[in-house]
Each structure stands twice: as C-alpha cells, then as structure tokens.
Motif scaffolding. Structure first.
Motif, mmCIF file in Angstrom:
data_model
loop_
_atom_site.group_PDB
_atom_site.id
_atom_site.type_symbol
_atom_site.label_atom_id
_atom_site.label_comp_id
_atom_site.label_asym_id
_atom_site.label_seq_id
_atom_site.Cartn_x
_atom_site.Cartn_y
_atom_site.Cartn_z
ATOM 1 N N UNK A 38 0.835 -1.205 0.000
ATOM 2 C CA UNK A 38 0.000 0.000 0.000
ATOM 3 C C UNK A 38 0.871 1.257 0.000
ATOM 4 N N UNK A 39 0.440 2.240 -0.754
ATOM 5 C CA UNK A 39 1.173 3.503 -0.808
ATOM 6 C C UNK A 39 0.494 4.502 0.109
ATOM 7 N N UNK A 40 1.228 4.965 1.118
ATOM 8 C CA UNK A 40 0.663 5.873 2.123
ATOM 9 C C UNK A 40 0.933 7.316 1.723
ATOM 10 N N UNK A 41 0.011 7.888 0.985
ATOM 11 C CA UNK A 41 0.215 9.260 0.525
ATOM 12 C C UNK A 41 -0.277 10.234 1.591
ATOM 13 N N UNK A 42 0.412 10.193 2.727
ATOM 14 C CA UNK A 42 0.037 11.051 3.848
ATOM 15 C C UNK A 42 0.504 12.469 3.610
ATOM 16 N N UNK A 43 0.066 13.343 4.494
ATOM 17 C CA UNK A 43 0.563 14.721 4.429
ATOM 18 C C UNK A 43 2.070 14.718 4.574
ATOM 19 N N UNK A 44 2.723 15.502 3.768
ATOM 20 C CA UNK A 44 4.175 15.598 3.826
ATOM 21 C C UNK A 44 4.584 17.044 3.820
ATOM 22 N N UNK A 45 5.762 17.291 4.338
ATOM 23 C CA UNK A 45 6.268 18.653 4.276
ATOM 24 C C UNK A 45 7.561 18.668 3.478
ATOM 25 N N UNK A 46 8.696 18.323 4.129
ATOM 26 C CA UNK A 46 9.968 18.456 3.408
ATOM 27 C C UNK A 46 10.094 17.435 2.269
ATOM 28 N N UNK A 47 9.549 16.244 2.472
ATOM 29 C CA UNK A 47 9.620 15.210 1.431
ATOM 30 C C UNK A 47 10.967 14.515 1.322
ATOM 31 N N UNK A 48 11.941 14.900 2.139
ATOM 32 C CA UNK A 48 13.282 14.319 2.016
ATOM 33 C C UNK A 48 13.832 13.801 3.340
ATOM 34 N N UNK A 49 12.955 13.550 4.327
ATOM 35 C CA UNK A 49 13.407 12.898 5.549
ATOM 36 C C UNK A 49 13.888 13.817 6.647
ATOM 37 N N UNK A 50 13.724 15.122 6.494
ATOM 38 C CA UNK A 50 14.319 16.054 7.456
ATOM 39 C C UNK A 50 13.391 16.529 8.564
ATOM 40 N N UNK A 51 12.072 16.519 8.368
ATOM 41 C CA UNK A 51 11.201 17.213 9.325
ATOM 42 C C UNK A 51 10.379 16.287 10.223
ATOM 43 N N UNK A 52 10.335 15.008 9.929
ATOM 44 C CA UNK A 52 9.551 14.010 10.665
ATOM 45 C C UNK A 52 8.047 14.316 10.608
ATOM 46 N N UNK A 53 7.634 15.057 9.606
ATOM 47 C CA UNK A 53 6.220 15.409 9.463
ATOM 48 C C UNK A 53 5.372 14.274 8.907
ATOM 49 N N UNK A 54 5.984 13.140 8.623
ATOM 50 C CA UNK A 54 5.238 12.081 7.921
ATOM 51 C C UNK A 54 5.388 10.720 8.589
ATOM 52 N N UNK A 55 5.772 10.699 9.881
ATOM 53 C CA UNK A 55 6.089 9.401 10.493
ATOM 54 C C UNK A 55 4.868 8.492 10.655
ATOM 55 N N UNK A 56 5.149 7.210 10.634
ATOM 56 C CA UNK A 56 4.124 6.174 10.757
ATOM 57 C C UNK A 56 4.766 5.019 11.511
ATOM 58 N N UNK A 57 3.957 4.311 12.314
ATOM 59 C CA UNK A 57 4.499 3.180 13.084
ATOM 60 C C UNK A 57 4.639 1.943 12.197
ATOM 61 N N UNK A 76 12.441 -8.073 10.595
ATOM 62 C CA UNK A 76 13.321 -9.034 11.257
ATOM 63 C C UNK A 76 13.057 -9.180 12.752
ATOM 64 N N UNK A 77 12.461 -8.163 13.359
ATOM 65 C CA UNK A 77 12.226 -8.227 14.805
ATOM 66 C C UNK A 77 10.744 -8.009 15.032
ATOM 67 N N UNK A 78 9.976 -9.098 15.064
ATOM 68 C CA UNK A 78 8.527 -8.957 15.056
ATOM 69 C C UNK A 78 7.940 -8.261 16.274
ATOM 70 N N UNK A 79 8.647 -8.290 17.379
ATOM 71 C CA UNK A 79 8.092 -7.673 18.579
ATOM 72 C C UNK A 79 8.404 -6.176 18.635
ATOM 73 N N UNK A 80 9.200 -5.694 17.727
ATOM 74 C CA UNK A 80 9.772 -4.366 17.837
ATOM 75 C C UNK A 80 9.023 -3.383 16.938
ATOM 76 N N UNK A 81 8.426 -2.390 17.537
ATOM 77 C CA UNK A 81 7.689 -1.385 16.759
ATOM 78 C C UNK A 81 8.535 -0.123 16.678
ATOM 79 N N UNK A 82 8.644 0.453 15.537
ATOM 80 C CA UNK A 82 9.383 1.713 15.457
ATOM 81 C C UNK A 82 8.735 2.649 14.443
ATOM 82 N N UNK A 83 9.221 3.875 14.416
ATOM 83 C CA UNK A 83 8.657 4.854 13.502
ATOM 84 C C UNK A 83 9.436 4.875 12.203
ATOM 85 N N UNK A 84 8.715 5.099 11.127
ATOM 86 C CA UNK A 84 9.374 5.196 9.840
ATOM 87 C C UNK A 84 8.926 6.479 9.162
ATOM 88 N N UNK A 85 9.749 7.008 8.284
ATOM 89 C CA UNK A 85 9.363 8.206 7.539
ATOM 90 C C UNK A 85 8.802 7.765 6.193
#
Ligand SMILES: Cc1cc2nc3c(=O)[nH]c(=O)nc-3n(C[C@H](O)[C@H](O)[C@H](O)COP(=O)(O)OP(=O)(O)OC[C@H]3O[C@@H](n4cnc5c(N)ncnc54)[C@H](O)[C@@H]3O)c2cc1C
Ligand code: FES
Length: 265
Positions: A217-236, A241-250
């Motif tokens: 699925x393509x998550x076309x969420x709201x974005x700001x910088x678009x290049x990984x700098x502002x964290x305006x688009x994070x998702x869990x 590889x680590x099924x118990x481990x949840x983290x944020x992704x841009x």
C-alpha cells in the motif's frame, strides 16, 4: 534507483481530465530513473508556499523523456500548477520514494487498486506489469474506485489491464467501494498494489489478511519536506526481522509503499 536532484522540467501539455483533476506531461531526464509508485516534489513559485508538493508519477514515456502527473487541485500549490501552459518550466525534485516492489508480482495474478486521486501511480504499475517493463505479471486487473461517473484514467487502465470500476453513487460499475467490487465481481489475485485514502487502505489490509494474500500500500500522507528532514510524515511500523519491535518510519524516504503487514494504519 538514481540519485535525487532538483531540476527544471518543461511542460509539454496540460489538460483537464475531470472537474478539478489535471493531466500534466513534463519533459525531464528524471523519466529515465522513474519507477512505478515513486513521486516527484513540485515547487510552487509563490514564495509563501516554499515546500515542494509530492505528486506521484502516473506514467513514464522514456522515448520522449517525459513523465505524466495527474493531480487534484486542493490548495494554493496545486492551484498554481493548474495555470501552467505548454512551454513553461516547473522546478521539480525527484525521483522520490521507493515505489511498488514489482518483482513481488512476477508471474502472479495482480490487482492494482486505487481510490480517487490514489489511482494515478497505479497506471505505470499496470503498464509495466502488463509486459511493458522488466517484470511481467500473469495477469493485471485494475479495480478503481470513484465518487461518480467521472472515471478519469479509466481508458488508460483499459490499455494495460482488465478494469473493474466501483462508484460511490452507483453511476458506473459496482455501487460501493473497491472491496465491494472485488467481492461482487469475484476478482481473484495473489498480490494487491494499492493507493488511496486511509479508510480504503485499512479495508484492503483487512481483506488481504482474510484472503491470505500480499498487499502493498502507498501511504500518501501529508508531507512537508519530502526528504526525511522534518519528521512530518512518520508512521508506526513493525520491523520485518524483529517482530516484537515497533518503530517509527518516515513515509517520504522509507515509503511511500509498504507491505500492509508491516505498518500500523
Ligand atoms: C507520496 C505522495 C504522492 C501524492 N501523489 C498525488 C497525486 O499523484 N495526485 C494528487 O492529486 N495528489 C497527490 N498527493 C497529494 C498532494 O501532495 C497534495 O494534494 C498537495 O501537496 C496539496 O498541495 P496544495 O498546496 O495544493 O494544498 P495545501 O493544502 O495548500 O498544502 C499545504 C501543505 O500541505 C501539504 N499537503 C496538503 N495535502 C496533502 C496531502 N494530501 N498529501 C501530502 N501533503 C499534503 C502540501 O504539500 C503543503 O506542504 C500525493 C501525496 C503524497 C505524500
Ligand atoms: S516529510 Fe519531512 S520527514 Fe517526511
């Protein structure tokens, strides 16, 4: 995938596809690197709206060194884009994002699913998987959801896939959403590649789990910088590889396309 760069692109054509939906072809050497599901950042010239607007690559014509963008006018940036004429130049940043994993579709029955303005990135996906790219699927069916009879891009999808349409008002195809259309038309597949509003993506994730099939699925969420700098688009996400481990992704740099099982939506 090539390096991203900011570059001038020449407007080749601009047309209106449906109310508020524009069809823009740009000449740019980014066409050589563009992969289905990737996007470009388009810069408005108005200085009060500095950030580039993320718009998916709808189609690529490498012979003309051109990319096609299909977008809905929603605010100041896209309203400005609608004014561009052939021969004008636009500043774009690209190509951005990961795109759909076409190799996962090799030799399989694929459904590309789009809701509203989520449809455009699936056109180049269907085109390449239908035999015009490096990876070919066993079959490609496009299941597209619209509000009403303004079924923009339907004729383009027919060139590369079987087309199933769902409309909210029932004016064309199945009355209901894309999942209703899948069930009513008995569309079977091994892999889904989808883009659209979040409720639709949630329904697709649940449908894929129910059927035991893969969904990207393509998550076309709201974005700001678009290049990984502002964290305006994070998702869990869940690490593979680590099924118990949840983290944020841009979404802008790690996505926008994810295995539906890996993201919490
Ligand atoms: C990866 C990706 C691909 C996209 N592809 C397309 C496409 O092919 N066609 C299309 O019509 N739209 C697409 N969108 C949505 C499009 O980016 C927004 O509609 C657009 O940025 C709105 O800009 P605006 O200045 O007209 O609106 P405004 O509301 O004035 O924008 C203000 C700010 O919010 C951001 N923003 C507003 N709405 C969205 C949104 N839905 N998604 C992301 N950022 C937003 C803008 O980038 C800008 O920084 C995509 C979004 C993403 C993240
Ligand atoms: S939009 Fe800035 S980090 Fe993703």
């Amino acid at each position: 995938m090539g390096k991203k760069k900011k570059t001038e692109a020449k407007v080749l054509s601009q047309a209106i596809l449906a109310e508020g939906i524009y069809d823009l072809w740009l000449e740019t050497d980014l066409a050589m690197d563009a992969h289905p599901g990737q996007f470009v950042g388009v810069y408005p010239t108005n200085k009060s709206t500095l950030l580039p607007r993320p718009i998916s690559i709808c189609e690529v014509d490498r012979d003309r060194s051109a990319i096609r963008l299909v977008y809905r006018v929603v605010g100041s940036g896209t309203a400005e884009f609608a004014l561009y004429q052939p021969g004008d130049y636009m500043m774009i940043l690209g190509v951005l994002g990961n795109g759909f994993p076409l190799t996962e579709a090799a030799g399989k029955k694929v459904v590309v699913m789009g809701g509203g303005i989520g449809g455009p990135p699936l056109l180049q996906t269907a085109k390449e998987l239908s035999g015009k790219g490096d990876v070919t699927a066993a079959s490609v069916t496009a299941v597209m959801g619209y509000r009403n009879q303004e079924t923009f891009l339907a004729d383009d999808f027919r060139k590369y896939s079987e087309l199933v349409i769902a409309t909210e008002d029932g004016s064309v195809g199945t009355k209901g959403n894309v999942i209703d259309a899948m069930r009513q038309q008995n569309v079977e597949c091994d892999v889904i590649m989808a883009c659209g509003p979040m409720p639709m993506l949630r329904a697709i994730k649940a449908y894929a789990q129910e059927k035991g099939i893969k969904a990207y699925i393509s998550l076309e969420e709201r974005m700001a910088c678009g290049v990984g700098a502002c964290l305006g688009c994070v998702c869990k996400t869940k690490e593979v590889d680590h099924h118990s481990y949840v983290h944020n992704t841009r979404i802008c740099t790690d996505g926008p396309v994810f295995d539906a099982e890996e993201v919490e939506i």
